[in-house]
Scaffold this motif. Structure first.
Motif, PDB file in Angstrom:
ATOM      1  N   MET A   1       0.753  -1.132  -0.005  1.00  0.00           N
ATOM      2  CA  MET A   1      -0.063   0.127  -0.101  1.00  0.00           C
ATOM      3  C   MET A   1       0.856   1.228  -0.051  1.00  0.00           C
ATOM      4  SD  MET A   1      -2.988   0.859   3.045  1.00  0.00           S
ATOM      5  CE  MET A   1      -3.456   2.591   3.098  1.00  0.00           C
ATOM      6  N   GLN A   2       0.825   2.259  -0.963  1.00  0.00           N
ATOM      7  CA  GLN A   2       1.366   3.440  -0.918  1.00  0.00           C
ATOM      8  C   GLN A   2       0.999   4.354   0.020  1.00  0.00           C
ATOM      9  OE1 GLN A   2       0.020   5.059  -4.653  1.00  0.00           O
ATOM     10  NE2 GLN A   2       1.488   3.973  -5.837  1.00  0.00           N
ATOM     11  N   VAL A   3       1.609   5.259   0.574  1.00  0.00           N
ATOM     12  CA  VAL A   3       1.293   6.224   1.419  1.00  0.00           C
ATOM     13  C   VAL A   3       0.046   6.910   1.054  1.00  0.00           C
ATOM     14  CG1 VAL A   3       1.736   8.395   2.803  1.00  0.00           C
ATOM     15  CG2 VAL A   3       3.567   6.606   2.375  1.00  0.00           C
ATOM     16  N   PHE A   4      -0.983   7.029   1.581  1.00  0.00           N
ATOM     17  CA  PHE A   4      -2.450   7.450   1.091  1.00  0.00           C
ATOM     18  C   PHE A   4      -2.583   8.737   2.091  1.00  0.00           C
ATOM     19  CE2 PHE A   4      -6.266   7.736  -0.762  1.00  0.00           C
ATOM     20  CZ  PHE A   4      -7.283   7.484  -0.127  1.00  0.00           C
ATOM     21  N   VAL A   5      -2.383   9.879   1.521  1.00  0.00           N
ATOM     22  CA  VAL A   5      -2.792  11.061   2.138  1.00  0.00           C
ATOM     23  C   VAL A   5      -3.900  11.974   1.455  1.00  0.00           C
ATOM     24  CG1 VAL A   5      -1.471  13.317   2.716  1.00  0.00           C
ATOM     25  CG2 VAL A   5      -0.138  11.327   2.415  1.00  0.00           C
ATOM     26  N   ILE A   6      -4.719  12.351   2.418  1.00  0.00           N
ATOM     27  CA  ILE A   6      -5.705  13.204   2.117  1.00  0.00           C
ATOM     28  C   ILE A   6      -5.942  14.577   2.670  1.00  0.00           C
ATOM     29  CG2 ILE A   6      -7.163  11.133   1.573  1.00  0.00           C
ATOM     30  CD1 ILE A   6      -8.811  11.880   4.078  1.00  0.00           C
ATOM     31  N   ASP A   7      -6.699  15.433   2.122  1.00  0.00           N
ATOM     32  CA  ASP A   7      -7.085  16.698   2.822  1.00  0.00           C
ATOM     33  C   ASP A   7      -8.093  16.241   3.529  1.00  0.00           C
ATOM     34  OD1 ASP A   7      -8.050  19.210   3.585  1.00  0.00           O
ATOM     35  OD2 ASP A   7      -7.594  20.275   1.797  1.00  0.00           O
ATOM     36  N   SER A   8      -7.959  16.174   4.936  1.00  0.00           N
ATOM     37  CA  SER A   8      -9.115  15.675   5.754  1.00  0.00           C
ATOM     38  C   SER A   8     -10.481  16.482   5.636  1.00  0.00           C
ATOM     39  CB  SER A   8      -8.689  15.442   7.175  1.00  0.00           C
ATOM     40  OG  SER A   8      -8.256  16.436   7.468  1.00  0.00           O
ATOM     41  N   PHE A   9     -10.046  17.833   5.886  1.00  0.00           N
ATOM     42  CA  PHE A   9     -11.317  18.528   5.825  1.00  0.00           C
ATOM     43  C   PHE A   9     -12.400  18.776   4.435  1.00  0.00           C
ATOM     44  CE2 PHE A   9      -8.668  20.326   9.224  1.00  0.00           C
ATOM     45  CZ  PHE A   9      -9.898  20.087  10.556  1.00  0.00           C
ATOM     46  N   SER A  10     -11.375  18.700   3.417  1.00  0.00           N
ATOM     47  CA  SER A  10     -11.948  18.830   2.165  1.00  0.00           C
ATOM     48  C   SER A  10     -12.788  17.340   2.068  1.00  0.00           C
ATOM     49  CB  SER A  10     -11.085  18.927   1.015  1.00  0.00           C
ATOM     50  OG  SER A  10     -11.413  18.747  -0.039  1.00  0.00           O
ATOM     51  N   PHE A  11     -12.111  16.159   2.369  1.00  0.00           N
ATOM     52  CA  PHE A  11     -12.721  14.755   2.367  1.00  0.00           C
ATOM     53  C   PHE A  11     -13.927  15.002   3.126  1.00  0.00           C
ATOM     54  CE2 PHE A  11     -12.963  10.322   3.466  1.00  0.00           C
ATOM     55  CZ  PHE A  11     -12.508   9.571   2.105  1.00  0.00           C
ATOM     56  N   CYS A  12     -14.119  15.490   4.217  1.00  0.00           N
ATOM     57  CA  CYS A  12     -15.483  15.638   4.945  1.00  0.00           C
ATOM     58  C   CYS A  12     -16.378  16.463   4.322  1.00  0.00           C
ATOM     59  CB  CYS A  12     -15.129  15.936   6.565  1.00  0.00           C
ATOM     60  SG  CYS A  12     -14.512  14.974   7.155  1.00  0.00           S
ATOM     61  N   GLN A  13     -15.883  17.604   3.973  1.00  0.00           N
ATOM     62  CA  GLN A  13     -16.609  18.613   3.325  1.00  0.00           C
ATOM     63  C   GLN A  13     -17.554  18.117   2.044  1.00  0.00           C
ATOM     64  OE1 GLN A  13     -17.139  21.934   4.442  1.00  0.00           O
ATOM     65  NE2 GLN A  13     -18.785  22.106   2.784  1.00  0.00           N
ATOM     66  N   ASN A  14     -16.725  16.997   1.157  1.00  0.00           N
ATOM     67  CA  ASN A  14     -17.290  16.523   0.041  1.00  0.00           C
ATOM     68  C   ASN A  14     -18.176  15.389   0.228  1.00  0.00           C
ATOM     69  OD1 ASN A  14     -16.315  18.860  -1.502  1.00  0.00           O
ATOM     70  ND2 ASN A  14     -14.318  18.058  -1.551  1.00  0.00           N
ATOM     71  N   HIS A  15     -18.074  14.996   1.462  1.00  0.00           N
ATOM     72  CA  HIS A  15     -18.607  13.707   1.652  1.00  0.00           C
ATOM     73  C   HIS A  15     -18.020  12.396   0.934  1.00  0.00           C
ATOM     74  CE1 HIS A  15     -21.877  15.096   4.448  1.00  0.00           C
ATOM     75  NE2 HIS A  15     -21.867  16.495   3.326  1.00  0.00           N
ATOM     76  N   GLU A  16     -16.812  12.530   0.868  1.00  0.00           N
ATOM     77  CA  GLU A  16     -15.976  11.548   0.059  1.00  0.00           C
ATOM     78  C   GLU A  16     -15.943  10.202   0.978  1.00  0.00           C
ATOM     79  OE1 GLU A  16     -12.329  12.835  -1.969  1.00  0.00           O
ATOM     80  OE2 GLU A  16     -12.794  14.804  -1.528  1.00  0.00           O
ATOM     81  N   GLN A  17     -15.845   9.103  -0.146  1.00  0.00           N
ATOM     82  CA  GLN A  17     -15.777   7.668   0.389  1.00  0.00           C
ATOM     83  C   GLN A  17     -14.172   7.224  -0.255  1.00  0.00           C
ATOM     84  OE1 GLN A  17     -19.107   5.431  -0.142  1.00  0.00           O
ATOM     85  NE2 GLN A  17     -20.162   6.700   1.428  1.00  0.00           N
ATOM     86  N   SER A  18     -13.680   6.417   0.562  1.00  0.00           N
ATOM     87  CA  SER A  18     -12.748   5.377  -0.075  1.00  0.00           C
ATOM     88  C   SER A  18     -12.581   4.311   0.442  1.00  0.00           C
ATOM     89  CB  SER A  18     -11.310   6.375   0.235  1.00  0.00           C
ATOM     90  OG  SER A  18     -10.081   5.737  -0.642  1.00  0.00           O
ATOM     91  N   GLU A  19     -11.983   3.091  -0.084  1.00  0.00           N
ATOM     92  CA  GLU A  19     -11.935   2.053   0.579  1.00  0.00           C
ATOM     93  C   GLU A  19     -10.702   1.279  -0.350  1.00  0.00           C
ATOM     94  OE1 GLU A  19     -15.113  -0.818  -1.798  1.00  0.00           O
ATOM     95  OE2 GLU A  19     -15.807   0.331  -0.038  1.00  0.00           O
ATOM     96  N   GLY A  20     -10.382   0.254   0.493  1.00  0.00           N
ATOM     97  CA  GLY A  20      -8.996  -0.330  -0.089  1.00  0.00           C
ATOM     98  C   GLY A  20      -8.786  -1.886   0.614  1.00  0.00           C
ATOM     99  N   GLN A  21      -7.708  -2.388   0.330  1.00  0.00           N
ATOM    100  CA  GLN A  21      -7.292  -3.434   1.032  1.00  0.00           C
ATOM    101  C   GLN A  21      -5.614  -3.321   0.939  1.00  0.00           C
ATOM    102  OE1 GLN A  21      -9.121  -6.905  -0.502  1.00  0.00           O
ATOM    103  NE2 GLN A  21      -7.837  -7.025  -2.261  1.00  0.00           N
ATOM    104  N   ALA A  22      -4.762  -4.096   1.924  1.00  0.00           N
ATOM    105  CA  ALA A  22      -3.470  -4.251   1.897  1.00  0.00           C
ATOM    106  C   ALA A  22      -3.023  -5.189   2.492  1.00  0.00           C
ATOM    107  CB  ALA A  22      -2.915  -2.787   2.565  1.00  0.00           C
ATOM    108  N   LYS A  23      -1.880  -5.746   2.523  1.00  0.00           N
ATOM    109  CA  LYS A  23      -1.205  -6.915   3.377  1.00  0.00           C
ATOM    110  C   LYS A  23      -0.821  -6.274   4.608  1.00  0.00           C
ATOM    111  CE  LYS A  23       0.304  -9.961  -0.244  1.00  0.00           C
ATOM    112  NZ  LYS A  23       1.419 -10.810  -0.861  1.00  0.00           N
TER     113      LYS A  23
END
Length: 174
Positions: free
Chosen positions: A1-23
Motif C-alpha cells: 500500500m502506498q502512503v495514502f494522504v488526503i486533505d481531511s477537511f475537504s474529504f469531509c466537506q465533499n462527503h467523500e468515500q474511499s476503500e481498499g485493502q493491503a497486506k
C-alpha cells in the motif's frame, strides 16, 4: 500500500468515500505484532459531519490477524472488525475543546490536516483492537499437556516405589 494522504477537511466537506485493502506487511508497526505477514486488511473511510456540524471521519477496518498466545506461545487467529468515528479538530487546543464538548469516550478527536495520512490511521485502529496480552480462550495443548503431566506423575510414582526385596536387603546389611 502506498502512503495514502488526503486533505481531511475537504474529504469531509465533499462527503467523500474511499476503500481498499493491503497486506499486513505494508504496516511496519502492525507486522511486529503479528505471527504472519500475509493477512489482507480491508478498510473503508467515509467523510461527513456529525449532528453538531463537526467534520467527521468514519473508519471501518476488518482483518484476520495471527497473533502469538502469551500462555502457550503458539499462533492463533484473531478477528478484527472495527468501526470508529473520528471528529476532526483544527489543532490540539481545538481538539481538547471538542472533547470536553462531546463528553463521549466512544468518539475520538484527532487533528485534521491537508496531509492526513490514512495509512497511519488504519494501522492505529488495528493496533488498538489487538489485545495487550493476546491469549487463546483455551490453549489447544492445555488438555493434552495436563494429561501428559498426570501420566508422568503416575510413572514417576511407580518408578519411586521401593521394592520389598530392597527393604529386606537393607535389614540383612545391618
Amino acid at each position: 500500500m502506498q502512503v495514502f494522504v488526503i486533505d481531511s477537511f475537504s474529504f469531509c466537506q465533499n462527503h467523500e468515500q474511499s476503500e481498499g485493502q493491503a497486506k499486513i506487511a505494508d504496516f511496519p508497526r502492525l507486522v511486529s505484532e503479528c505471527a504472519k505477514r500475509d493477512a489482507i486488511l480491508k478498510w473503508s473511510l467515509r467523510g461527513g459531519f456529525n449532528q453538531l456540524g463537526l467534520a467527521q471521519l468514519s473508519l471501518s477496518v476488518t482483518v484476520q490477524v495471527q497473533l502469538v498466545c502469551q500462555r502457550c506461545l503458539t499462533p492463533f487467529e484473531f478477528a478484527i472488525d472495527s468501526q470508529s468515528e473520528l471528529i476532526l479538530a483544527k489543532n490540539d487546543d481545538h481538539a481538547d475543546e471538542v472533547e470536553r464538548m462531546l463528553e463521549d469516550d466512544e468518539i475520538d478527536v484527532v487533528v485534521g490536516s491537508k496531509t492526513f495520512n490514512i495509512k497511519e490511521l488504519i494501522e492505529d485502529e488495528v493496533l488498538l483492537a489487538i489485545p495487550q496480552s493476546p491469549k487463546h480462550a483455551v490453549c489447544p495443548d492445555a488438555v493434552s499437556a495436563l494429561s501428559g503431566v498426570a501420566v508422568a506423575a503416575i510413572d514417576d510414582q511407580a518408578s519411586k516405589k521401593v521394592s520389598p526385596f530392597a527393604v529386606l536387603k537393607k535389614l540383612t546389611d545391618v
